[in-house]
Design a protein around this motif. Structure first.
Motif, PDB file in Angstrom:
ATOM      1  N   ARG A   1       3.011   5.360   3.640  1.00 23.16           N
ATOM      2  CA  ARG A   1       4.203   4.909   2.743  1.00 23.16           C
ATOM      3  C   ARG A   1       4.251   4.333   1.207  1.00 23.16           C
ATOM      4  O   ARG A   1       2.900   3.914   0.779  1.00 23.16           O
ATOM      5  CB  ARG A   1       5.026   3.700   3.542  1.00 23.16           C
ATOM      6  CG  ARG A   1       5.463   3.818   4.943  1.00 23.16           C
ATOM      7  CD  ARG A   1       6.374   4.892   5.252  1.00 23.16           C
ATOM      8  NE  ARG A   1       5.445   6.133   5.477  1.00 23.16           N
ATOM      9  CZ  ARG A   1       6.027   7.356   5.542  1.00 23.16           C
ATOM     10  NH1 ARG A   1       7.518   7.770   5.192  1.00 23.16           N
ATOM     11  NH2 ARG A   1       5.265   8.469   5.824  1.00 23.16           N
ATOM     12  N   ARG A   2       5.048   4.695   0.474  1.00 18.66           N
ATOM     13  CA  ARG A   2       4.905   4.152  -0.978  1.00 18.66           C
ATOM     14  C   ARG A   2       4.865   2.432  -0.940  1.00 18.66           C
ATOM     15  O   ARG A   2       5.318   1.914  -0.062  1.00 18.66           O
ATOM     16  CB  ARG A   2       6.050   4.627  -1.828  1.00 18.66           C
ATOM     17  CG  ARG A   2       6.107   6.170  -1.721  1.00 18.66           C
ATOM     18  CD  ARG A   2       7.571   6.617  -2.440  1.00 18.66           C
ATOM     19  NE  ARG A   2       7.704   7.969  -2.309  1.00 18.66           N
ATOM     20  CZ  ARG A   2       8.685   8.634  -1.488  1.00 18.66           C
ATOM     21  NH1 ARG A   2       9.285   7.937  -0.696  1.00 18.66           N
ATOM     22  NH2 ARG A   2       8.778   9.982  -1.608  1.00 18.66           N
ATOM     23  N   ALA A   3       4.559   2.150  -2.038  1.00 18.93           N
ATOM     24  CA  ALA A   3       4.290   0.639  -2.379  1.00 18.93           C
ATOM     25  C   ALA A   3       5.740   0.049  -2.113  1.00 18.93           C
ATOM     26  O   ALA A   3       5.895  -1.107  -1.543  1.00 18.93           O
ATOM     27  CB  ALA A   3       3.857   0.242  -3.682  1.00 18.93           C
TER      28      ALA A   3
ATOM     29  N   GLN B   1       0.014   0.548   3.978  1.00 20.68           N
ATOM     30  CA  GLN B   1       0.196   1.693   3.385  1.00 20.68           C
ATOM     31  C   GLN B   1      -1.040   2.524   3.886  1.00 20.68           C
ATOM     32  O   GLN B   1      -0.808   3.956   3.878  1.00 20.68           O
ATOM     33  CB  GLN B   1      -0.146   1.245   1.757  1.00 20.68           C
ATOM     34  CG  GLN B   1       1.149   0.787   1.147  1.00 20.68           C
ATOM     35  CD  GLN B   1       0.949   0.994  -0.414  1.00 20.68           C
ATOM     36  OE1 GLN B   1       0.559   0.000  -1.144  1.00 20.68           O
ATOM     37  NE2 GLN B   1       1.160   2.137  -0.949  1.00 20.68           N
TER      38      GLN B   1
ATOM     39  N   ARG C   1       6.590  -5.688  -7.073  1.00 18.52           N
ATOM     40  CA  ARG C   1       5.356  -4.618  -7.338  1.00 18.52           C
ATOM     41  C   ARG C   1       4.533  -4.966  -8.219  1.00 18.52           C
ATOM     42  O   ARG C   1       3.278  -4.559  -8.290  1.00 18.52           O
ATOM     43  CB  ARG C   1       6.025  -3.108  -7.413  1.00 18.52           C
ATOM     44  CG  ARG C   1       6.708  -2.614  -6.223  1.00 18.52           C
ATOM     45  CD  ARG C   1       7.377  -1.470  -6.369  1.00 18.52           C
ATOM     46  NE  ARG C   1       6.343  -0.475  -6.992  1.00 18.52           N
ATOM     47  CZ  ARG C   1       6.546   0.703  -7.637  1.00 18.52           C
ATOM     48  NH1 ARG C   1       7.907   1.053  -7.763  1.00 18.52           N
ATOM     49  NH2 ARG C   1       5.561   1.640  -7.891  1.00 18.52           N
TER      50      ARG C   1
ATOM     51  N   GLU D   1       8.193   1.169  -0.576  1.00 18.95           N
ATOM     52  CA  GLU D   1       8.902   1.248   0.730  1.00 18.95           C
ATOM     53  C   GLU D   1       8.326   0.105   1.643  1.00 18.95           C
ATOM     54  O   GLU D   1       8.891  -0.360   2.634  1.00 18.95           O
ATOM     55  CB  GLU D   1       8.660   2.663   1.413  1.00 18.95           C
ATOM     56  CG  GLU D   1       9.093   3.658   0.728  1.00 18.95           C
ATOM     57  CD  GLU D   1       8.670   5.181   1.075  1.00 18.95           C
ATOM     58  OE1 GLU D   1       9.567   5.914   0.951  1.00 18.95           O
ATOM     59  OE2 GLU D   1       7.823   5.299   1.685  1.00 18.95           O
ATOM     60  N   ILE D   2       6.897  -0.332   1.370  1.00 14.08           N
ATOM     61  CA  ILE D   2       6.587  -1.579   2.144  1.00 14.08           C
ATOM     62  C   ILE D   2       7.098  -2.767   1.560  1.00 14.08           C
ATOM     63  O   ILE D   2       7.584  -3.698   2.468  1.00 14.08           O
ATOM     64  CB  ILE D   2       4.961  -1.591   1.991  1.00 14.08           C
ATOM     65  CG1 ILE D   2       4.384  -0.179   2.526  1.00 14.08           C
ATOM     66  CG2 ILE D   2       4.348  -2.703   2.752  1.00 14.08           C
ATOM     67  CD1 ILE D   2       4.525   0.044   4.129  1.00 14.08           C
TER      68      ILE D   2
ATOM     69  N   LEU E   1      -1.160  -3.576   1.753  1.00 16.77           N
ATOM     70  CA  LEU E   1      -2.136  -2.475   1.719  1.00 16.77           C
ATOM     71  C   LEU E   1      -2.586  -1.844   2.921  1.00 16.77           C
ATOM     72  O   LEU E   1      -2.907  -0.632   2.953  1.00 16.77           O
ATOM     73  CB  LEU E   1      -3.351  -3.074   0.933  1.00 16.77           C
ATOM     74  CG  LEU E   1      -4.573  -1.992   0.439  1.00 16.77           C
ATOM     75  CD1 LEU E   1      -3.912  -1.012  -0.467  1.00 16.77           C
ATOM     76  CD2 LEU E   1      -5.556  -2.462  -0.258  1.00 16.77           C
TER      77      LEU E   1
ATOM     78  N   TYR F   1      11.351   1.678   7.249  1.00 13.80           N
ATOM     79  CA  TYR F   1      10.535   1.266   6.050  1.00 13.80           C
ATOM     80  C   TYR F   1      11.897   1.462   4.938  1.00 13.80           C
ATOM     81  O   TYR F   1      12.964   1.949   5.205  1.00 13.80           O
ATOM     82  CB  TYR F   1       9.417   2.313   5.541  1.00 13.80           C
ATOM     83  CG  TYR F   1       9.653   3.887   5.613  1.00 13.80           C
ATOM     84  CD1 TYR F   1      10.200   4.387   4.285  1.00 13.80           C
ATOM     85  CD2 TYR F   1       9.682   4.421   6.827  1.00 13.80           C
ATOM     86  CE1 TYR F   1      10.567   5.717   4.386  1.00 13.80           C
ATOM     87  CE2 TYR F   1       9.916   5.866   6.660  1.00 13.80           C
ATOM     88  CZ  TYR F   1      10.356   6.532   5.624  1.00 13.80           C
ATOM     89  OH  TYR F   1      10.521   7.929   5.253  1.00 13.80           O
TER      90      TYR F   1
ATOM     91  N   THR G   1      -2.109   2.806  -5.312  1.00  9.63           N
ATOM     92  CA  THR G   1      -1.935   2.719  -4.048  1.00  9.63           C
ATOM     93  C   THR G   1      -1.351   4.227  -3.575  1.00  9.63           C
ATOM     94  O   THR G   1      -1.452   4.282  -2.179  1.00  9.63           O
ATOM     95  CB  THR G   1      -0.970   1.824  -3.497  1.00  9.63           C
ATOM     96  OG1 THR G   1       0.182   1.700  -4.240  1.00  9.63           O
ATOM     97  CG2 THR G   1      -1.611   0.272  -3.968  1.00  9.63           C
ATOM     98  N   HIS G   2      -0.951   4.922  -4.413  1.00  8.41           N
ATOM     99  CA  HIS G   2      -0.135   6.137  -4.008  1.00  8.41           C
ATOM    100  C   HIS G   2      -1.260   7.047  -3.570  1.00  8.41           C
ATOM    101  O   HIS G   2      -1.196   8.105  -2.823  1.00  8.41           O
ATOM    102  CB  HIS G   2       0.227   6.765  -5.175  1.00  8.41           C
ATOM    103  CG  HIS G   2       1.717   7.673  -4.890  1.00  8.41           C
ATOM    104  ND1 HIS G   2       2.644   6.852  -4.300  1.00  8.41           N
ATOM    105  CD2 HIS G   2       2.061   8.702  -4.913  1.00  8.41           C
ATOM    106  CE1 HIS G   2       3.693   7.640  -4.041  1.00  8.41           C
ATOM    107  NE2 HIS G   2       3.195   9.072  -4.435  1.00  8.41           N
TER     108      HIS G   2
ATOM    109  N   ARG H   1      -1.357   7.490   0.272  1.00  7.50           N
ATOM    110  CA  ARG H   1      -0.140   8.421   0.761  1.00  7.50           C
ATOM    111  C   ARG H   1      -0.688   9.697   0.748  1.00  7.50           C
ATOM    112  O   ARG H   1      -0.550  10.333   1.610  1.00  7.50           O
ATOM    113  CB  ARG H   1       1.072   8.118  -0.199  1.00  7.50           C
ATOM    114  CG  ARG H   1       2.355   9.133   0.299  1.00  7.50           C
ATOM    115  CD  ARG H   1       3.284   8.615  -0.527  1.00  7.50           C
ATOM    116  NE  ARG H   1       4.659   9.469  -0.372  1.00  7.50           N
ATOM    117  CZ  ARG H   1       5.454   9.622   0.711  1.00  7.50           C
ATOM    118  NH1 ARG H   1       5.294   8.602   1.585  1.00  7.50           N
ATOM    119  NH2 ARG H   1       6.337  10.480   0.842  1.00  7.50           N
TER     120      ARG H   1
END
Length: 714
Positions: free
Chosen positions: A395-397, A390, A486, A399-400, A387, A429, A515-516, A519
C-alpha cells in the motif's frame, strides 16, 4: 490579510468581540483562565505558570487571546500558557505606558509584536530577553493565529494569504486527504496582480472539484510561486501579459530558468538535480492554465480584482505557453532498479526493523552479511508497523497512515473456501488518491497480527479516546482525531536509514524513506507469480491496468521465461505437447530459473548467489515431495557421515571433535535443514515448500518481535 487587496475582497468584520465571545464557553471568558476549566492541568504546557492572567489587556485583545487558547484546547494540542502570558504581559504594559497597541492579533505584524516584547522586557528587567521567550511567542502566533484570522474573515476564504484546513474549516476537502494537515501560502507571491489571480484561480479549481487539496499543495502553489520568482528577474513583469509576439520566447525563458536546481527552491537547502521533463511540463501547464482561466473569466476578474495587467491578455498567450509542453517520449529502462527492493535488502530491512520500535536507550544486535551490528532504539513502534504493513501489502504511505481504526473485517465465504483453511481477513485501507478505485484487499495472519498489535498500543497510549485512525499523531492529539503525519514518517525513516545503512545485492544504499519502492516490489512479485492483469489491477487499487503495469519492474529474463513456458519445440522445430507438470518443473511459481538436484532456486534473475552449495539453508530454495526419497536418503547419509567422522576423530586424537569444528558445524547445519524440510513436507503433503530449511524457517525473514519494544530493560 494584506492592506493592498482590492476593495471587494476586504472583509469588514462587524463586532468581532461578540463573534469570538459567542464561541467561548463561560469559563473561558474571564480575565484569568484556568480555574473551572475541565482538564486544564493536563492540557497546558510544561511551563511554571499554571494560569493565564490577562488583566490590563484591552478587551478585544484579551478576548482574542482567550479564543486562541480555546482553539488550541479544542484542537487537541497543549495550551501554550507561557506564550500567551508573555503576550498578555506585553500588551498590558504597552497600554499602561502609552505605547502603540495593536488593533488585533489577526492583523498585527509578528515582527512588530516581537519588537514590543523586547522593549517591555528591557524596561522591566534591564536586559534583552532570551531566545526561549521569542520561541514561545512564535508558537502562539502560529496555528492559533491562523485560526483567528480565518474566524474573523468575512470575505472569501481564499482571500487569506495562508491556507490551512486545520485552521479554516471552510476550505473544501475530500473525506480523505493524504496532506490533510499541511497548508500552503499562495500569498507568498510578491507580484500583487499575480498573487490575487493565483488565489482566485486555485480556489475556483478546488471548489469545483477540478483539483483536490493535495494536488494544490503538492505542485500547483509551488509552480505558480516559482513563476512569480521568475517574474522578479524581468525588467518589466507585465511584458508576460502585454506582448503577444514575445509570449513564446518568454515561455522558453521561464522553462530554461526553472530547469536550474538553484531556481526551483526558494531556500538555500533542498537543492535537487536538474528538473525532469515531467516537472518542467507541470510548471508550464500551471502557468498556461492560469492564463486560460483569467482569459475565460475576464469580466468577472475585472469586477473582483479591479483593473490589472490581466486586461491585456490575449488568446495567443496561453497557446504559446501550452506549445512548449513537450511530449515525454523517453520510456523507463526495462529494469527499474531504483524502484525495486531485492530479497537481499529486504532480509536486512526486516532484521533491522525492530530497532524502530525499541525504546530510546535500548540496543538491538543483528547479524548482517556475517557481521554483528548494534542499532540504537528509535522509540517509534508506529513507524515500525507502518513500514512493515507497506512491505507486506504494497500500500501507499498515505493509505497506511489514513486507514481507519476498525480496518479489518471478515472475508466472504468464497474467500474462506479458497484460502484452504489459512487465516485471512479483509483489510480496508485509506484509499486517498483515486476516488472510484477499490479500497479493500485480502490479507493473511501476519498482517492481522501487526494490526492487532497496533490496536493494543493505541489502547495503552490513548486509553480515553475513540480513535478514528489506526496510526495516530503522538502530540497535539488529545482526542485521537489526527493521523500519523507523512512528514514525520519520512523524517523517522530517513534517520533510521542513516543508522542502519542497508544495502541491496549490488551494494547500493537503500533509502527507506522512499517507501513507494515497496509498492513496486510487491506488485512486481505478484506479477511474476502469474497473477492475471485484472487481478493485479484490483489488488493495486488502480482504475485501469495501464497504471498497474507501470508499477511492475520489466525484466527481460522474466519475459523470455514466460514466453518459453508456453511453448516447447522438437529438434526439427515442430511443437510438442506441453503439460502443466512440465510448466511447474521449468518455471515453478513463474520465477524459477535454476534447477537443483533436490529442488529449485527461486532467486530472481537479477541477483547472484553467494552461498555456494548451501542451498538447504537458503531462504529462496524450494522443493516438494517429488524429492522426498532423495532428501530422506541424504539425511540418513549425512547423519551416518557425522557419526563415522566424529568417531574416527576421537580414536585418532583421543578427545571428541570440538563443537566449533568448521566441518562439523556445516554438516550439522545441513542435517538440521533436512529435518526441517522433511517435517514441513510431511505437514503439508503435495505442496511446494520454500525456505523451510533456512535458519528463519521461512522464505523471507519478515517475522519480528511485535512486543519487544513494550518490555522494560531488566
Amino acid at each position: 490579510m494584506r492592506p493592498d487587496l482590492p476593495e471587494r475582497l476586504r472583509a469588514v468584520v462587524t463586532n468581532p468581540v461578540a463573534r469570538l465571545l459567542a464561541d467561548l464557553p463561560p469559563q473561558w471568558q474571564g480575565e484569568v483562565l484556568g480555574p473551572g476549566i475541565d482538564g486544564w492541568a493536563a492540557r497546558i504546557d510544561s511551563g511554571r505558570h499554571r494560569r493565564l492572567n490577562m488583566r490590563g489587556v484591552p478587551e478585544r485583545l484579551r478576548v482574542e487571546l482567550a479564543w486562541m487558547a480555546h482553539w488550541q484546547y479544542r484542537d487537541g494540542a497543549h495550551v501554550g500558557v507561557t506564550g500567551y502570558r508573555l503576550i498578555a504581559v506585553v500588551l498590558a504594559w504597552a497600554a499602561q505606558n502609552h505605547w502603540r497597541v495593536p488593533e488585533s492579533l489577526a492583523t498585527v505584524d509578528p515582527a512588530e509584536l516581537t519588537r514590543l516584547f523586547a522593549r517591555c522586557f528591557q524596561a522591566r528587567n534591564g536586559r534583552l530577553p532570551a531566545a526561549d521567550g521569542y520561541n514561545r511567542m512564535t508558537t502562539v502566533l502560529g496555528y492559533p493565529r491562523l485560526a483567528l484570522m480565518a474566524r474573523l474573515n468575512d470575505g472569501p476564504w481564499w482571500a487569506l494569504d495562508t491556507w490551512h484546513p486545520r485552521c479554516d474549516p471552510r476550505i473544501p476537502q475530500r473525506e480523505r486527504e493524504p496532506l490533510g494537515y499541511e497548508g500552503c501560502s499562495p500569498g507568498r507571491a510578491q507580484t500583487p496582480w499575480l498573487r490575487e489571480a493565483i488565489k482566485w484561480h486555485l480556489a475556483t479549481l478546488l471548489e469545483s472539484g477540478t483539483l483536490v487539496w493535495s494536488t494544490i499543495v503538492g505542485r500547483r502553489v509551488l509552480a505558480l510561486t516559482r513563476f512569480d520568482r521568475w517574474l522578479a528577474t524581468l525588467d518589466d513583469p507585465t511584458a508576460v501579459l502585454r506582448d503577444a509576439d514575445r509570449a513564446g520566447a518568454l515561455a522558453a525563458a521561464f522553462r530554461q530558468w526553472t530547469s536550474e536546481p538553484d531556481n526551483r527552491s526558494a531556500g538555500a537547502t533542498n537543492k535537487s538535480s536538474k528538473a525532469t521533463p515531467r516537472l518542467l511540463n507541470s510548471d508550464l501547464l500551471a502557468v498556461a492554465e492560469l492564463m486560460r482561466f483569467m482569459l475565460d473569466n475576464r469580466e468577472e476578474a475585472r469586477m473582483l480584482l479591479g483593473s490589472s495587467p490581466w486586461d491585456q491578455l490575449t488568446e495567443a498567450h496561453p497557446a504559446a505557453w501550452s506549445r512548449l509542453i513537450s511530449r515525454e517520449r523517453n520510456q523507463p529502462p526495462p529494469v527499474q532498479e531504483d524502484h525495486y527492493v531485492d530479497d537481499h535488502a529486504l532480509a536486512q530491512i526486516t532484521a533491522c526493523l525492530p530497532a524502530l520500535g525499541l525504546a530510546e536507550g535500548e540496543i538491538l544486535t543483528v547479524t548482517l552479511n556475517g557481521q554483528d551490528r548494534t542499532l540504537p532504539g528509535r522509540g517509534d513502534p508506529q513507524a515500525m508497523r507502518m513500514l512493515l504493513l507497506q512491505i507486506l501489502t504494497g500500500r501507499r504511505a498515505s493509505e497506511i497512515s489514513l486507514c481507519d481504526f476498525d480496518c479489518l473485517s471478515a472475508p466472504t465465504d468464497r474467500a474462506l473456501e479458497a484460502a484452504e483453511g489459512e487465516q485471512v481477513a479483509r483489510f480496508r485501507y485509506g484509499q486517498s488518491k483515486i476516488d472510484r478505485a477499490p479500497d479493500t484487499i485480502l490479507v493473511d495472519a501476519e498482517v492481522v497480527a501487526v494490526i492487532e498489535e497496533q490496536k493494543r498500543w493505541i489502547a495503552d497510549n490513548f486509553p480515553d479516546v475513540q480513535p478514528r485512525y489506526l496510526f495516530l499523531q503522538r502530540r497535539a492529539n488529545a482526542y485521537g482525531t489526527k493521523s500519523y503525519g507523512r512528514g514525520n514518517y519520512g523524517r523517522v525513516l530517513r534517520g533510521f536509514s542513516e543508522t542502519a545503512q542497508i544495502c541491496d545485492s549490488q551494494g547500493c544504499l537503500v533509502r527507506l524513506s522512499h517507501t513507494h519502492r515497496f509498492r513496486h516490489t510487491k506488485l512486481t512479485r505478484l506479477a511474476e507469480l502469474g497473477l492475471p492483469v485484472h487481478v493485479l489491477q484490483r489488488y493495486a487499487g488502480h482504475a485501469n491496468p495501464t497504471m498497474a503495469m507501470h508499477y511492475v519492474a520489466r525484466r527481460e529474463e522474466h519475459a523470455e521465461q514466460a514466453f518459453l513456458a508456453t511453448r516447447k519445440f522438437k529438434a526439427d522445430g515442430t511443437a510438442i505437447t506441453f503439460s502443466r507438470e512440465d510448466h511447474d518443473g521449468m518455471h515453478l511459481f513463474n520465477r524459477a530459473d535454476r534447477f537443483l538436484p533436490n529442488g529449485w532456486c527461486l532467486l530472481p534473475p537479477l541477483q547472484r548467489c553467494d552461498k555456494g552449495n548451501a542451498c538447504l539453508t537458503c531462504g529462496v530454495f524450494v522443493t516438494d515431495d517429488s524429492h522426498l526419497n532423495s532428501l530422506t536418503r541424504q539425511l540418513s547419509e549425512t547423519t551416518a557421515l557425522i557419526e563415522r567422522t566424529t568417531s574416527q576423530f576421537e580414536v585418532r586424537h583421543g578427545r571428541p571433535m570440538p563443537d566449533d569444528n568448521v566441518w562439523l558445524v556445516e554438516r550439522r547445519a545441513e542435517s538440521d535443514a533436512l529435518r526441517r524440510l522433511l517435517d514441513a513436507m510431511r505437514a503439508v503433503p503435495g505442496r511446494a515448500i520454500q525456505g523451510a530449511g533456512s535458519p528463519t524457517s521461512g522464505p523471507t525473514p519478515v517475522v519480528i518481535d511485535l512486543t519487544r519494544h513494550r518490555k522494560s530493560t531488566p
